[in-house]
Design a protein around this motif. Structure first.
Motif, PDB file in Angstrom:
ATOM      1  N   CYS A  33      53.093  29.858  54.291  1.00  0.00           N
ATOM      2  CA  CYS A  33      54.442  30.416  54.196  1.00  0.00           C
ATOM      3  C   CYS A  33      54.974  30.377  52.765  1.00  0.00           C
ATOM      4  CB  CYS A  33      55.399  29.659  55.120  1.00  0.00           C
ATOM      5  SG  CYS A  33      55.545  27.898  54.768  1.00  0.00           S
ATOM      6  N   ASP A  34      55.836  31.317  52.458  1.00  0.00           N
ATOM      7  CA  ASP A  34      56.623  31.315  51.226  1.00  0.00           C
ATOM      8  C   ASP A  34      58.054  30.963  51.599  1.00  0.00           C
ATOM      9  OD1 ASP A  34      54.611  32.066  49.407  1.00  0.00           O
ATOM     10  OD2 ASP A  34      54.829  34.170  49.959  1.00  0.00           O
ATOM     11  N   ILE A  35      58.679  30.055  50.844  1.00  0.00           N
ATOM     12  CA  ILE A  35      59.990  29.521  51.208  1.00  0.00           C
ATOM     13  C   ILE A  35      61.005  29.768  50.097  1.00  0.00           C
ATOM     14  CG2 ILE A  35      61.280  27.428  51.799  1.00  0.00           C
ATOM     15  CD1 ILE A  35      58.583  26.251  52.762  1.00  0.00           C
ATOM     16  N   VAL A  36      62.182  30.253  50.468  1.00  0.00           N
ATOM     17  CA  VAL A  36      63.321  30.364  49.558  1.00  0.00           C
ATOM     18  C   VAL A  36      64.542  29.800  50.271  1.00  0.00           C
ATOM     19  CG1 VAL A  36      64.849  31.910  48.255  1.00  0.00           C
ATOM     20  CG2 VAL A  36      62.402  32.428  48.432  1.00  0.00           C
ATOM     21  N   ILE A  37      65.329  29.016  49.551  1.00  0.00           N
ATOM     22  CA  ILE A  37      66.594  28.510  50.098  1.00  0.00           C
ATOM     23  C   ILE A  37      67.740  29.224  49.413  1.00  0.00           C
ATOM     24  CG2 ILE A  37      68.121  26.508  50.280  1.00  0.00           C
ATOM     25  CD1 ILE A  37      65.635  24.774  50.529  1.00  0.00           C
ATOM     26  N   ILE A  38      68.642  29.774  50.206  1.00  0.00           N
ATOM     27  CA  ILE A  38      69.862  30.397  49.684  1.00  0.00           C
ATOM     28  C   ILE A  38      71.046  29.535  50.077  1.00  0.00           C
ATOM     29  CG2 ILE A  38      71.415  32.378  49.813  1.00  0.00           C
ATOM     30  CD1 ILE A  38      69.058  34.173  50.264  1.00  0.00           C
ATOM     31  N   THR A  39      71.788  29.065  49.076  1.00  0.00           N
ATOM     32  CA  THR A  39      73.018  28.326  49.335  1.00  0.00           C
ATOM     33  C   THR A  39      74.209  29.237  49.090  1.00  0.00           C
ATOM     34  OG1 THR A  39      73.162  27.478  47.077  1.00  0.00           O
ATOM     35  CG2 THR A  39      71.958  26.148  48.667  1.00  0.00           C
ATOM     36  N   LEU A  40      75.310  28.961  49.772  1.00  0.00           N
ATOM     37  CA  LEU A  40      76.518  29.760  49.593  1.00  0.00           C
ATOM     38  C   LEU A  40      77.325  29.285  48.406  1.00  0.00           C
ATOM     39  CD1 LEU A  40      77.631  30.135  53.323  1.00  0.00           C
ATOM     40  CD2 LEU A  40      75.876  31.384  52.036  1.00  0.00           C
ATOM     41  N   LYS A  41      77.152  28.024  48.024  1.00  0.00           N
ATOM     42  CA  LYS A  41      77.865  27.460  46.885  1.00  0.00           C
ATOM     43  C   LYS A  41      77.037  26.335  46.288  1.00  0.00           C
ATOM     44  CE  LYS A  41      80.375  24.047  49.657  1.00  0.00           C
ATOM     45  NZ  LYS A  41      81.679  23.497  50.057  1.00  0.00           N
ATOM     46  N   GLU A  42      77.368  25.933  45.079  1.00  0.00           N
ATOM     47  CA  GLU A  42      76.731  24.776  44.457  1.00  0.00           C
ATOM     48  C   GLU A  42      77.479  23.510  44.880  1.00  0.00           C
ATOM     49  OE1 GLU A  42      74.016  24.601  42.904  1.00  0.00           O
ATOM     50  OE2 GLU A  42      73.609  26.531  41.957  1.00  0.00           O
ATOM     51  N   ALA A  43      76.761  22.479  45.192  1.00  0.00           N
ATOM     52  CA  ALA A  43      77.389  21.208  45.543  1.00  0.00           C
ATOM     53  C   ALA A  43      78.049  20.608  44.312  1.00  0.00           C
ATOM     54  CB  ALA A  43      76.359  20.246  46.118  1.00  0.00           C
ATOM     55  N   VAL A  44      79.270  20.129  44.466  1.00  0.00           N
ATOM     56  CA  VAL A  44      80.004  19.523  43.357  1.00  0.00           C
ATOM     57  C   VAL A  44      79.452  18.138  43.043  1.00  0.00           C
ATOM     58  CG1 VAL A  44      82.269  18.735  42.566  1.00  0.00           C
ATOM     59  CG2 VAL A  44      82.080  20.840  43.900  1.00  0.00           C
ATOM     60  N   SER A  45      79.089  17.387  44.072  1.00  0.00           N
ATOM     61  CA  SER A  45      78.555  16.041  43.877  1.00  0.00           C
ATOM     62  C   SER A  45      77.352  15.837  44.776  1.00  0.00           C
ATOM     63  CB  SER A  45      79.625  14.988  44.194  1.00  0.00           C
ATOM     64  OG  SER A  45      80.040  15.089  45.555  1.00  0.00           O
ATOM     65  N   ASN A  46      76.514  14.879  44.428  1.00  0.00           N
ATOM     66  CA  ASN A  46      75.327  14.544  45.220  1.00  0.00           C
ATOM     67  C   ASN A  46      74.503  15.779  45.538  1.00  0.00           C
ATOM     68  OD1 ASN A  46      73.583  12.831  46.559  1.00  0.00           O
ATOM     69  ND2 ASN A  46      74.751  12.826  48.470  1.00  0.00           N
ATOM     70  N   ASN A  47      74.290  16.607  44.529  1.00  0.00           N
ATOM     71  CA  ASN A  47      73.546  17.858  44.695  1.00  0.00           C
ATOM     72  C   ASN A  47      72.043  17.564  44.681  1.00  0.00           C
ATOM     73  OD1 ASN A  47      72.554  20.454  44.698  1.00  0.00           O
ATOM     74  ND2 ASN A  47      73.956  21.206  43.122  1.00  0.00           N
ATOM     75  N   LEU A  48      71.367  17.930  45.756  1.00  0.00           N
ATOM     76  CA  LEU A  48      69.934  17.663  45.874  1.00  0.00           C
ATOM     77  C   LEU A  48      69.074  18.857  45.466  1.00  0.00           C
ATOM     78  CD1 LEU A  48      69.773  15.690  49.253  1.00  0.00           C
ATOM     79  CD2 LEU A  48      70.117  14.824  46.934  1.00  0.00           C
ATOM     80  N   LYS A  49      69.662  19.825  44.792  1.00  0.00           N
ATOM     81  CA  LYS A  49      68.915  21.027  44.407  1.00  0.00           C
ATOM     82  C   LYS A  49      67.664  20.683  43.607  1.00  0.00           C
ATOM     83  CE  LYS A  49      69.437  25.399  41.885  1.00  0.00           C
ATOM     84  NZ  LYS A  49      70.375  26.259  41.104  1.00  0.00           N
ATOM     85  N   ASN A  50      67.800  19.754  42.656  1.00  0.00           N
ATOM     86  CA  ASN A  50      66.640  19.391  41.826  1.00  0.00           C
ATOM     87  C   ASN A  50      65.515  18.787  42.656  1.00  0.00           C
ATOM     88  OD1 ASN A  50      67.864  20.278  39.495  1.00  0.00           O
ATOM     89  ND2 ASN A  50      68.664  18.258  38.926  1.00  0.00           N
ATOM     90  N   VAL A  51      65.871  18.079  43.722  1.00  0.00           N
ATOM     91  CA  VAL A  51      64.854  17.479  44.591  1.00  0.00           C
ATOM     92  C   VAL A  51      64.025  18.568  45.261  1.00  0.00           C
ATOM     93  CG1 VAL A  51      64.481  16.002  46.614  1.00  0.00           C
ATOM     94  CG2 VAL A  51      66.303  15.457  44.985  1.00  0.00           C
ATOM     95  N   PHE A  52      64.695  19.618  45.723  1.00  0.00           N
ATOM     96  CA  PHE A  52      63.992  20.734  46.342  1.00  0.00           C
ATOM     97  C   PHE A  52      63.127  21.454  45.309  1.00  0.00           C
ATOM     98  CE2 PHE A  52      67.205  19.994  49.504  1.00  0.00           C
ATOM     99  CZ  PHE A  52      66.689  20.459  50.694  1.00  0.00           C
ATOM    100  N   GLU A  53      63.704  21.729  44.139  1.00  0.00           N
ATOM    101  CA  GLU A  53      62.977  22.492  43.118  1.00  0.00           C
ATOM    102  C   GLU A  53      61.776  21.733  42.585  1.00  0.00           C
ATOM    103  OE1 GLU A  53      66.440  25.455  41.395  1.00  0.00           O
ATOM    104  OE2 GLU A  53      66.138  23.505  40.403  1.00  0.00           O
ATOM    105  N   LYS A  54      61.890  20.405  42.456  1.00  0.00           N
ATOM    106  CA  LYS A  54      60.748  19.604  42.008  1.00  0.00           C
ATOM    107  C   LYS A  54      59.594  19.674  42.999  1.00  0.00           C
ATOM    108  CE  LYS A  54      63.199  16.202  39.160  1.00  0.00           C
ATOM    109  NZ  LYS A  54      63.643  14.782  39.034  1.00  0.00           N
ATOM    110  N   ASN A  55      59.925  20.006  44.236  1.00  0.00           N
ATOM    111  CA  ASN A  55      58.904  20.139  45.268  1.00  0.00           C
ATOM    112  C   ASN A  55      58.422  21.580  45.407  1.00  0.00           C
ATOM    113  OD1 ASN A  55      57.191  19.074  47.183  1.00  0.00           O
ATOM    114  ND2 ASN A  55      58.702  19.084  48.828  1.00  0.00           N
ATOM    115  N   GLY A  56      58.766  22.410  44.413  1.00  0.00           N
ATOM    116  CA  GLY A  56      58.276  23.786  44.396  1.00  0.00           C
ATOM    117  C   GLY A  56      59.025  24.749  45.282  1.00  0.00           C
ATOM    118  N   ILE A  57      60.254  24.397  45.700  1.00  0.00           N
ATOM    119  CA  ILE A  57      61.057  25.260  46.564  1.00  0.00           C
ATOM    120  C   ILE A  57      62.044  26.051  45.712  1.00  0.00           C
ATOM    121  CG2 ILE A  57      62.631  25.372  48.526  1.00  0.00           C
ATOM    122  CD1 ILE A  57      59.847  24.341  49.226  1.00  0.00           C
TER     123      ILE A  57
END
Length: 365
Positions: A33-57
């Motif tokens: 599978c190919d995976i993309v995550i779409i968020t509606l907004k950026e988290a102001v605090s405790n944003n886990l985006k980098n955790v997902f991206e470090k895992n190649g997402i």
């Protein structure tokens, strides 16, 4: 054939649905599978985006405010989906499900219910707004190809309450952790014969920490027990005002697993849950004993871990009931056996496998 999957979620703020989503994508077969995550907004605090991206997402953000959601949000989502050309679009929150219900395309539409919407929205937003949110969410869910409930309890309740059929895939948690045994305060075991409990979650009426304090007060005062409260929120100050000995309020902590490694048990007087991640994570970490409110999702977990979980009515605990609880907590513990059972029954790997089976079934693969 690779399946192209787009996951929709409000933001990647560290919370239950975000953790479920991470466990899901982290354990999917990337070769299939190919995976993309779409968020509606950026988290102001405790944003886990980098955790997902470090895992190649790959993570994209539409930057849609709550008001914009109802004005042009569906157009922004449609444009993104036309570009990505997914086979499956899978929503994980109220706003993303509402937007997805407004967009047509050559893809399968799925939404996961992480809570009882008619109960949780009332607690979080009040009776009037909560009721409006529930009915709008229900309308959106009816436009999905499949609705997934994260527990059998939610499936049964939504069928009873709204005649909504849900496919059940229970939440799962990962057993892949760093070594978290260092760094925790030594005073958790100031008393050698003390039972140390954790109470984890945001402080609010639904989580109901006040009943934990008032019921276990005798054991706290006489040093037989210590309760560590992890989390923050509206009612934390009220709970602290009770000024009860051996009730420790740590607020939000960076690594809950440090505390799980030291705890004898978990206590939760919650009035409503979807499939409580804190309990599942504690089981995967080997915490041996659980005192949980007698609600359907807790009963569901208790049916899988009968020797480890005691269900109680926190609103009606007698002195004998409390002694039974204390004796239960003081019984024999086998952390490795709990971990072994958790890996069999509530693992993230199992959850991801079940979702992939569903995707393939819907795509006739």
């Amino acid at each position: 054939m690779k399946i192209k999957i787009v996951y929709l979620i409000s933001s990647l703020r560290g919370c239950g649905p975000t953790n479920v989503l991470y466990n899901l994508v982290d354990n999917l077969d990337r070769g299939g599978c190919d995976i993309v995550i779409i968020t509606l907004k950026e988290a102001v605090s405790n944003n886990l985006k980098n955790v997902f991206e470090k895992n190649g997402i790959k993570c994209l953000c539409l930057n849609i405010s709550k008001i914009d959601t109802f004005v042009f949000g569906h157009r922004k989502l449609k444009k993104a989906l036309l570009s990505l050309k997914p086979d499956v679009v899978h929503a994980h929150c109220w706003r993303s499900t509402w937007l997805l219900s407004k967009v047509d395309g050559a893809f399968v539409r799925i939404a996961t219910l992480h809570c009882y919407p008619h109960i949780d929205y009332k607690y979080a937003h009040g009776s009037v707004l909560g009721r409006l949110m529930y009915f709008s969410h229900l309308c959106s869910l009816r436009r999905m190809d499949v609705v997934v409930a994260c527990s059998n309890a939610i499936s049964i309740e939504m069928k009873r309450k709204a005649s909504l059929y849900c496919y059940t895939i229970q939440n799962g948690v990962s057993g892949k952790y760093d070594d978290c045994s260092k760094g925790i305060k030594d005073d958790l075991h100031d008393f050698s014969d003390q039972v140390v409990l954790l109470c984890i979650g945001a402080f609010n009426k639904r989580k109901n920490q006040i009943e934990v304090l008032t019921n276990f007060r005798p054991f706290l005062i006489d040093n037989r027990m210590k309760i560590i409260f992890l989390g923050d929120g509206t009612y934390r100050r009220e709970c602290e005002s009770y000024n009860i000995k051996n009730a420790v309020f740590m607020g939000n902590v960076d690594n809950v697993f440090m505390y799980l490694d030291k705890a004898d048990g978990i206590v939760s007087a919650s009035k409503a849950e979807g499939m409580p991640m804190a309990v599942l994570e504690a089981l995967m970490r080997g915490v041996p004993k659980y005192i949980l409110s007698d609600i359907a999702p807790h009963r569901e977990i208790a049916s899988m871990f009968r020797d480890n979980i005691k269900l109680v009515d926190f609103s009606n605990l007698s002195e004998q009931d409390l002694m039974d609880v204390y004796n239960f907590l003081s019984g024999e513990n086998n952390r490795q056996e709990v971990i072994k059972e958790a890996n069999k029954k509530v693992s993230a790997e199992l959850m991801s496998q079940n979702y992939m089976k569903l995707y393939k079934k819907l795509l006739s693969i």
